[in-house]
Enzyme design. Structure first.
Site, mmCIF file in Angstrom:
data_model
loop_
_atom_site.group_PDB
_atom_site.id
_atom_site.type_symbol
_atom_site.label_atom_id
_atom_site.label_comp_id
_atom_site.label_asym_id
_atom_site.label_seq_id
_atom_site.Cartn_x
_atom_site.Cartn_y
_atom_site.Cartn_z
ATOM 1 N N HIS A 177 -3.223 -5.093 1.768
ATOM 2 C CA HIS A 177 -2.553 -5.271 3.065
ATOM 3 C C HIS A 177 -2.477 -6.759 3.421
ATOM 4 C CE1 HIS A 177 -2.405 -1.087 4.662
ATOM 5 N NE2 HIS A 177 -3.297 -0.916 3.715
ATOM 6 N N GLU A 236 -0.845 -8.201 5.577
ATOM 7 C CA GLU A 236 -0.574 -8.426 7.002
ATOM 8 C C GLU A 236 -1.832 -8.468 7.852
ATOM 9 O OE1 GLU A 236 -0.248 -5.707 5.400
ATOM 10 O OE2 GLU A 236 -1.045 -4.079 6.627
ATOM 11 N N CYS A 238 0.837 -1.204 0.000
ATOM 12 C CA CYS A 238 0.000 0.000 0.000
ATOM 13 C C CYS A 238 0.874 1.258 0.000
ATOM 14 C CB CYS A 238 -0.992 -0.059 1.149
ATOM 15 S SG CYS A 238 -2.418 0.990 0.849
#
Ligand code: GLN
Length: 200
Positions: free
Chosen positions: A180, A182, A79
């Site tokens: 994202h 994560e 991002c």
């Protein structure tokens, strides 16, 4: 043991550290040039790309980061991290001289590309090199508007108004995703970074 750094100036640092730790590597926050020297690969997290670039400058990290990227350090930018890796930005912050990046990735990214109405959305993507769909969370995300000849497109949006937009790329030792990886607890994108370290 392989040591992976996460640039820890701003953004979702902890989630990246946790995901990496789950892959049985040593994951360390990077805030100083000396800490950067010790890592085998680096994650540039999501957050706010202008803030991160300003903080990198304040912490004396801008040039060391550019040097290590130019020297072949494997990097995953997610991002805002994708924006930092991009050589060119459309709709960058309105600052004198234009928004700064670290660069290295021969792409033009459009910042906040999905528009205000679609601040964030989720999609299941096919990602080259990853078995099975990847659940992708996009938050005020960029997309890759144009990619140079050496850039491999790893994933495109599957559905909706942004269908077919490029949202994951690789160029040599540099990986970038608009989304994202994560936040979902799925380590498969981070695994692609580790593969670059081991040369797999
Ligand atoms: N829009 C942010 C930027 O320009 C990126 C958003 C994110 O990292 N979730 O830096």
């Amino acid at each position: 043991m392989t040591t992976i750094g996460v640039l820890a100036l701003q953004g979702d640092v902890r989630e990246h550290l946790r995901t990496l730790t789950g892959l049985a590597v040593e994951a360390v926050p990077v805030r100083r040039p000396a800490e950067l020297d010790d890592v085998d690969a680096l994650v540039l997290p999501g957050g706010e790309s202008t803030t991160m670039a300003n903080l990198a400058e304040a912490f004396g990290l801008l040039e060391p980061l550019r040097d290590r990227i130019a020297g072949g350090l494997p990097v995953l930018g997610t991002c805002a991290g994708m924006i930092l890796l991009a050589d060119r930005i459309i709709d960058g912050a309105a600052v004198p001289g234009g928004q700064r990046t670290l660069g290295g990735l021969d792409v033009t990214v459009r910042r906040n590309a999905f528009g205000r109405q679609v601040d964030s959305f989720e999609d299941d993507l096919d990602v080259a090199g990853v078995a099975g769909p990847v659940h992708a969370v996009f938050i005020r995300a960029p997309w890759v508007e144009q990619a140079g000849p050496d850039v491999e497109v790893l994933a495109r949006v599957a559905r909706g108004p942004a269908a077919d937009r490029i949202v994951a790329v690789r160029q040599g030792h540099l990986l970038a995703t608009s989304f994202h990886p994560e936040v979902s607890g799925d380590g498969r994108i981070h695994r692609l970074l580790l593969d670059l370290v081991s040369g797999a």
